[in-house]
Design a protein around this motif. Structure first.
Motif, PDB file in Angstrom:
ATOM      1  N   TRP A  13    -110.951  -0.024  17.095  1.00  0.00           N
ATOM      2  CA  TRP A  13    -110.739  -1.382  17.586  1.00  0.00           C
ATOM      3  C   TRP A  13    -112.045  -2.097  17.919  1.00  0.00           C
ATOM      4  CZ3 TRP A  13    -106.294  -4.211  17.783  1.00  0.00           C
ATOM      5  CH2 TRP A  13    -105.088  -3.525  17.529  1.00  0.00           C
ATOM      6  N   ASP A  14    -113.177  -1.438  17.746  1.00  0.00           N
ATOM      7  CA  ASP A  14    -114.454  -2.091  18.017  1.00  0.00           C
ATOM      8  C   ASP A  14    -114.612  -3.328  17.128  1.00  0.00           C
ATOM      9  OD1 ASP A  14    -114.987  -0.098  19.808  1.00  0.00           O
ATOM     10  OD2 ASP A  14    -116.503   0.908  18.590  1.00  0.00           O
ATOM     11  N   GLY A  15    -115.044  -4.419  17.721  1.00  0.00           N
ATOM     12  CA  GLY A  15    -115.201  -5.656  16.984  1.00  0.00           C
ATOM     13  C   GLY A  15    -113.931  -6.475  16.895  1.00  0.00           C
ATOM     14  N   VAL A  16    -112.794  -5.837  17.151  1.00  0.00           N
ATOM     15  CA  VAL A  16    -111.504  -6.535  17.169  1.00  0.00           C
ATOM     16  C   VAL A  16    -111.063  -6.748  18.603  1.00  0.00           C
ATOM     17  CG1 VAL A  16    -109.082  -6.455  16.457  1.00  0.00           C
ATOM     18  CG2 VAL A  16    -110.856  -5.524  14.959  1.00  0.00           C
ATOM     19  N   ARG A  17    -111.185  -5.686  19.404  1.00  0.00           N
ATOM     20  CA  ARG A  17    -110.758  -5.727  20.807  1.00  0.00           C
ATOM     21  C   ARG A  17    -111.431  -6.871  21.563  1.00  0.00           C
ATOM     22  NH1 ARG A  17    -111.882  -0.833  21.570  1.00  0.00           N
ATOM     23  NH2 ARG A  17    -114.052  -1.170  22.115  1.00  0.00           N
ATOM     24  N   GLN A  18    -112.711  -7.092  21.306  1.00  0.00           N
ATOM     25  CA  GLN A  18    -113.459  -8.097  22.052  1.00  0.00           C
ATOM     26  C   GLN A  18    -113.016  -9.522  21.739  1.00  0.00           C
ATOM     27  OE1 GLN A  18    -114.601  -5.558  20.379  1.00  0.00           O
ATOM     28  NE2 GLN A  18    -116.026  -4.368  21.643  1.00  0.00           N
ATOM     29  N   SER A  19    -112.364  -9.716  20.602  1.00  0.00           N
ATOM     30  CA  SER A  19    -111.963 -11.070  20.213  1.00  0.00           C
ATOM     31  C   SER A  19    -110.531 -11.417  20.621  1.00  0.00           C
ATOM     32  CB  SER A  19    -112.110 -11.239  18.699  1.00  0.00           C
ATOM     33  OG  SER A  19    -111.136 -10.457  18.001  1.00  0.00           O
ATOM     34  N   ILE A  20    -109.815 -10.470  21.245  1.00  0.00           N
ATOM     35  CA  ILE A  20    -108.424 -10.722  21.640  1.00  0.00           C
ATOM     36  C   ILE A  20    -108.380 -11.716  22.796  1.00  0.00           C
ATOM     37  CG2 ILE A  20    -106.335  -9.680  22.622  1.00  0.00           C
ATOM     38  CD1 ILE A  20    -107.151  -7.081  21.150  1.00  0.00           C
ATOM     39  N   ASP A  21    -107.639 -12.800  22.614  1.00  0.00           N
ATOM     40  CA  ASP A  21    -107.521 -13.841  23.641  1.00  0.00           C
ATOM     41  C   ASP A  21    -106.302 -13.652  24.533  1.00  0.00           C
ATOM     42  OD1 ASP A  21    -109.771 -15.556  22.794  1.00  0.00           O
ATOM     43  OD2 ASP A  21    -108.560 -15.856  20.982  1.00  0.00           O
ATOM     44  N   ALA A  22    -105.235 -13.071  24.001  1.00  0.00           N
ATOM     45  CA  ALA A  22    -104.000 -12.948  24.779  1.00  0.00           C
ATOM     46  C   ALA A  22    -103.165 -11.787  24.258  1.00  0.00           C
ATOM     47  CB  ALA A  22    -103.193 -14.235  24.718  1.00  0.00           C
ATOM     48  N   VAL A  23    -102.487 -11.112  25.175  1.00  0.00           N
ATOM     49  CA  VAL A  23    -101.569 -10.024  24.841  1.00  0.00           C
ATOM     50  C   VAL A  23    -100.141 -10.555  24.997  1.00  0.00           C
ATOM     51  CG1 VAL A  23    -100.758  -7.727  25.481  1.00  0.00           C
ATOM     52  CG2 VAL A  23    -103.208  -8.272  25.571  1.00  0.00           C
ATOM     53  N   VAL A  24     -99.350 -10.432  23.939  1.00  0.00           N
ATOM     54  CA  VAL A  24     -98.002 -11.001  23.912  1.00  0.00           C
ATOM     55  C   VAL A  24     -96.992  -9.908  23.576  1.00  0.00           C
ATOM     56  CG1 VAL A  24     -96.467 -12.659  22.781  1.00  0.00           C
ATOM     57  CG2 VAL A  24     -98.851 -13.281  23.246  1.00  0.00           C
ATOM     58  N   PRO A  25     -96.053  -9.610  24.464  1.00  0.00           N
ATOM     59  CA  PRO A  25     -95.013  -8.627  24.146  1.00  0.00           C
ATOM     60  C   PRO A  25     -93.977  -9.218  23.197  1.00  0.00           C
ATOM     61  CG  PRO A  25     -94.605  -9.586  26.300  1.00  0.00           C
ATOM     62  CD  PRO A  25     -95.923 -10.147  25.832  1.00  0.00           C
ATOM     63  N   VAL A  26     -93.418  -8.383  22.342  1.00  0.00           N
ATOM     64  CA  VAL A  26     -92.296  -8.822  21.505  1.00  0.00           C
ATOM     65  C   VAL A  26     -91.130  -9.144  22.439  1.00  0.00           C
ATOM     66  CG1 VAL A  26     -90.598  -8.083  19.788  1.00  0.00           C
ATOM     67  CG2 VAL A  26     -93.030  -7.537  19.483  1.00  0.00           C
ATOM     68  N   PRO A  27     -90.623 -10.376  22.392  1.00  0.00           N
ATOM     69  CA  PRO A  27     -89.603 -10.768  23.376  1.00  0.00           C
ATOM     70  C   PRO A  27     -88.197 -10.301  23.011  1.00  0.00           C
ATOM     71  CG  PRO A  27     -90.149 -12.627  21.972  1.00  0.00           C
ATOM     72  CD  PRO A  27     -91.047 -11.498  21.542  1.00  0.00           C
ATOM     73  N   LEU A  28     -87.378 -10.135  24.035  1.00  0.00           N
ATOM     74  CA  LEU A  28     -85.945  -9.941  23.872  1.00  0.00           C
ATOM     75  C   LEU A  28     -85.250 -11.282  23.952  1.00  0.00           C
ATOM     76  CD1 LEU A  28     -85.158  -6.883  26.213  1.00  0.00           C
ATOM     77  CD2 LEU A  28     -85.330  -6.871  23.720  1.00  0.00           C
ATOM     78  N   HIS A  29     -84.061 -11.377  23.347  1.00  0.00           N
ATOM     79  CA  HIS A  29     -83.248 -12.564  23.552  1.00  0.00           C
ATOM     80  C   HIS A  29     -82.818 -12.602  25.017  1.00  0.00           C
ATOM     81  CE1 HIS A  29     -79.648 -15.171  23.313  1.00  0.00           C
ATOM     82  NE2 HIS A  29     -80.339 -15.778  22.367  1.00  0.00           N
ATOM     83  N   ALA A  30     -82.661 -13.813  25.549  1.00  0.00           N
ATOM     84  CA  ALA A  30     -82.337 -13.972  26.971  1.00  0.00           C
ATOM     85  C   ALA A  30     -81.096 -13.192  27.376  1.00  0.00           C
ATOM     86  CB  ALA A  30     -82.159 -15.454  27.300  1.00  0.00           C
ATOM     87  N   GLN A  31     -80.083 -13.165  26.516  1.00  0.00           N
ATOM     88  CA  GLN A  31     -78.849 -12.447  26.847  1.00  0.00           C
ATOM     89  C   GLN A  31     -79.091 -10.950  26.947  1.00  0.00           C
ATOM     90  OE1 GLN A  31     -75.897 -13.459  27.815  1.00  0.00           O
ATOM     91  NE2 GLN A  31     -75.117 -11.359  27.931  1.00  0.00           N
ATOM     92  N   ARG A  32     -79.846 -10.403  26.002  1.00  0.00           N
ATOM     93  CA  ARG A  32     -80.115  -8.969  26.026  1.00  0.00           C
ATOM     94  C   ARG A  32     -81.006  -8.605  27.206  1.00  0.00           C
ATOM     95  NH1 ARG A  32     -81.322  -6.261  20.406  1.00  0.00           N
ATOM     96  NH2 ARG A  32     -79.197  -7.031  20.181  1.00  0.00           N
ATOM     97  N   ARG A  33     -81.926  -9.496  27.533  1.00  0.00           N
ATOM     98  CA  ARG A  33     -82.777  -9.223  28.697  1.00  0.00           C
ATOM     99  C   ARG A  33     -81.944  -9.203  29.979  1.00  0.00           C
ATOM    100  NH1 ARG A  33     -88.806 -10.735  29.988  1.00  0.00           N
ATOM    101  NH2 ARG A  33     -88.831 -10.221  32.191  1.00  0.00           N
ATOM    102  N   ARG A  34     -80.989 -10.111  30.099  1.00  0.00           N
ATOM    103  CA  ARG A  34     -80.133 -10.106  31.286  1.00  0.00           C
ATOM    104  C   ARG A  34     -79.328  -8.819  31.370  1.00  0.00           C
ATOM    105  NH1 ARG A  34     -79.652 -15.742  30.115  1.00  0.00           N
ATOM    106  NH2 ARG A  34     -77.859 -15.338  28.770  1.00  0.00           N
ATOM    107  N   GLU A  35     -78.839  -8.349  30.240  1.00  0.00           N
ATOM    108  CA  GLU A  35     -78.051  -7.116  30.231  1.00  0.00           C
ATOM    109  C   GLU A  35     -78.903  -5.910  30.632  1.00  0.00           C
ATOM    110  OE1 GLU A  35     -76.665  -7.034  26.251  1.00  0.00           O
ATOM    111  OE2 GLU A  35     -75.111  -8.568  26.550  1.00  0.00           O
ATOM    112  N   ARG A  36     -80.139  -5.837  30.115  1.00  0.00           N
ATOM    113  CA  ARG A  36     -81.008  -4.691  30.389  1.00  0.00           C
ATOM    114  C   ARG A  36     -81.705  -4.825  31.731  1.00  0.00           C
ATOM    115  NH1 ARG A  36     -84.530  -3.015  25.401  1.00  0.00           N
ATOM    116  NH2 ARG A  36     -82.411  -2.571  24.718  1.00  0.00           N
ATOM    117  N   GLY A  37     -81.990  -6.060  32.129  1.00  0.00           N
ATOM    118  CA  GLY A  37     -82.683  -6.290  33.392  1.00  0.00           C
ATOM    119  C   GLY A  37     -84.176  -6.437  33.249  1.00  0.00           C
TER     120      GLY A  37
END
Length: 260
Positions: free
Chosen positions: A134-158
């Motif tokens: 990851w050298d040379g790539v890691r330093q250029s990362i501006d933001a970490v974004v998780p793969v999102p769940l749909h709102a309904q599934r997130r409510r079910e899982r918590g």
């Protein structure tokens, strides 16, 4: 800028990160009253004890440098990538193989209400991100974004297990968590049991990104990387919103004996 990116409704600023901090503090309080035990062997003191942690199988060096899948020899691009053509993902990597005991820990995290395992599992993500690969790539990362769940599934899982992993990774690495840059705007079938083409069709158009993604190098985080259909759909939405580069890091990758 795409109309898709403009359709996402903005949640209260900082709401997601606040929930993550509150969950972490509550977990710490519970630990004081009820010391944790290893999820595999039951030994007290750690959710994942040092002995069981060593049983996780790392991804070998013989991978495709673009998609991160295991190959017979290390190569710049594998036949699968060559056949698929240009990808919206700059690179994909996984921290370990989806075998025992990691496979069981991920199942507990996702389906057995064990969000407390996320910080321990994120150690593998942090270790992978610290590798020279990851050298040379890691330093250029501006933001970490998780793969999102749909709102309904997130409510079910918590909770969203990928967001918990991403938040724990950011605490360890000093990277910036941006969970609200991407939204799953369409509820999809579970990907488990679907073939590669079915997975691709299932997530087509499922994600939308915010204009704030423009001009940024985004690191996507997910739990398991199987065919990559979900990661590619996320990356496509981020590029449509103006992201300059999208990389991905997942906790686990199927081995040769597991259906991909």
């Amino acid at each position: 800028m795409s109309t898709q990116a403009m359709r996402v409704a903005s949640p209260p600023a900082g709401a997601t990160s606040l929930r993550s901090r509150v969950r972490t503090m509550l977990a710490a309080g519970v630990d004081l009253l009820f010391p944790p035990a290893c999820a595999t062997c039951g030994k007290g003191g750690n959710r994942i004890c040092p002995s069981c942690a060593q049983l996780v199988t790392p991804v070998p060096d013989t991978i495709c440098m673009q998609c991160g899948r295991v190959q017979a020899t290390r190569r710049a691009t594998c036949p699968q990538c060559q056949a698929a053509g240009p990808s919206p993902l700059h690179r994909v990597r996984a921290a370990a193989l989806h075998t025992t005991p990691l496979r069981e820990w991920i199942h507990l995290l996702k389906y057995e209400d064990r969000p407390d395992l996320a910080p321990d599992l994120a150690r593998y993500l942090a270790a992978a991100l610290a590798l020279p690969d990851w050298d040379g790539v890691r330093q250029s990362i501006d933001a970490v974004v998780p793969v999102p769940l749909h709102a309904q599934r997130r409510r079910e899982r918590g909770y969203n297990q990928s967001e918990l992993l991403a938040a724990a990774l950011c605490r360890r690495s000093g990277l910036t968590l941006a969970p609200d840059l991407l939204e799953r705007q369409k509820e999809t079938r579970a990907q488990v049991g679907l073939g590669a083409l079915e997975r691709q069709a299932n997530v087509a158009g499922a994600f939308a990104a915010r204009p704030a993604a423009a001009g940024r190098h985004i690191l996507l985080i997910d739990d398991v990387y199987t065919t990559g259909a979900t990661l590619r759909a996320c990356a496509q939405a981020l590029h449509e919103a103006g992201a300059t580069q999208v990389s991905a890091l997942t906790l686990a990758l199927p081995d040769h004996n597991e259906a991909a």
